[in-house]
Write an enzyme that holds these catalytic residues in place. Structure first.
Site, mmCIF file in Angstrom:
data_model
loop_
_atom_site.group_PDB
_atom_site.id
_atom_site.type_symbol
_atom_site.label_atom_id
_atom_site.label_comp_id
_atom_site.label_asym_id
_atom_site.label_seq_id
_atom_site.Cartn_x
_atom_site.Cartn_y
_atom_site.Cartn_z
ATOM 1 N N TYR A 24 32.906 -24.252 0.570
ATOM 2 C CA TYR A 24 33.344 -23.750 -0.269
ATOM 3 C C TYR A 24 32.947 -22.208 -0.247
ATOM 4 O O TYR A 24 33.727 -21.278 -0.551
ATOM 5 C CB TYR A 24 33.008 -24.446 -1.623
ATOM 6 C CG TYR A 24 33.627 -25.640 -1.911
ATOM 7 C CD1 TYR A 24 34.473 -25.801 -2.378
ATOM 8 C CD2 TYR A 24 32.640 -26.776 -1.558
ATOM 9 C CE1 TYR A 24 35.362 -27.165 -2.702
ATOM 10 C CE2 TYR A 24 33.511 -28.066 -1.803
ATOM 11 C CZ TYR A 24 34.383 -28.305 -2.170
ATOM 12 O OH TYR A 24 34.983 -29.429 -2.422
ATOM 13 N N ASN A 47 44.555 -28.518 -7.031
ATOM 14 C CA ASN A 47 45.572 -28.344 -5.976
ATOM 15 C C ASN A 47 46.294 -29.956 -6.127
ATOM 16 O O ASN A 47 45.294 -30.835 -5.701
ATOM 17 C CB ASN A 47 45.235 -27.836 -4.567
ATOM 18 C CG ASN A 47 46.095 -27.728 -3.923
ATOM 19 O OD1 ASN A 47 47.219 -27.594 -3.877
ATOM 20 N ND2 ASN A 47 45.773 -28.578 -2.606
ATOM 21 N N CYS A 54 43.134 -28.830 1.049
ATOM 22 C CA CYS A 54 41.681 -28.912 0.129
ATOM 23 C C CYS A 54 40.758 -29.836 0.861
ATOM 24 O O CYS A 54 39.768 -29.542 0.530
ATOM 25 C CB CYS A 54 42.148 -28.758 -1.124
ATOM 26 S SG CYS A 54 42.948 -30.247 -1.848
ATOM 27 N N HIS A 55 41.098 -30.974 1.415
ATOM 28 C CA HIS A 55 40.195 -31.922 1.769
ATOM 29 C C HIS A 55 39.584 -31.380 2.985
ATOM 30 O O HIS A 55 38.141 -32.024 3.231
ATOM 31 C CB HIS A 55 40.898 -33.026 2.163
ATOM 32 C CG HIS A 55 41.941 -32.999 3.257
ATOM 33 N ND1 HIS A 55 43.293 -32.654 3.238
ATOM 34 C CD2 HIS A 55 41.604 -33.302 4.817
ATOM 35 C CE1 HIS A 55 43.672 -32.569 4.220
ATOM 36 N NE2 HIS A 55 42.636 -32.835 5.301
ATOM 37 N N GLU A 81 41.515 -37.357 11.083
ATOM 38 C CA GLU A 81 41.776 -36.060 11.551
ATOM 39 C C GLU A 81 40.883 -35.598 12.697
ATOM 40 O O GLU A 81 41.187 -35.039 13.631
ATOM 41 C CB GLU A 81 41.697 -34.559 10.598
ATOM 42 C CG GLU A 81 42.946 -34.752 9.488
ATOM 43 C CD GLU A 81 42.644 -33.613 8.733
ATOM 44 O OE1 GLU A 81 43.714 -33.443 7.876
ATOM 45 O OE2 GLU A 81 41.814 -32.958 8.585
#
Length: 83
Positions: A24, A47, A54-55, A81
């Site tokens: 962040y 969002n 945003c993950h 991912e």
């Protein structure tokens, strides 16, 4: 015309590559407001656009932080991912 901070945050987060993360605080710095890391979290919590990953934004201590679809979902997406 100057973009809103929210739009700048979304632009920064959209550029995080698949399999990578940013904190962040890193997003706040890239967005031009280094002390606004909590604001970044609040923006991303609202969002619901899947085009904004945003993950991929985590806490500076390496923990996942929040996610509006649940931390378990965030962990699962990030793990998928990495493969």
């Amino acid at each position: 015309m100057r973009l809103s901070f929210t739009k700048v945050v979304y632009t920064v987060v959209k550029k995080i590559p698949n399999g990578k993360t940013m904190t962040y605080a890193q997003v706040a710095r890239k967005a031009g407001r280094p002390e606004a890391y909590r604001a970044v979290g609040n923006i991303l919590n609202k969002n619901h656009n899947p085009a904004i990953p945003c993950h991929r934004v985590i806490r500076s201590d390496g923990s996942l932080g929040g996610y509006n679809r649940g931390v378990a979902a965030k962990r699962k997406i990030l793990e998928s991912e990495q493969k």
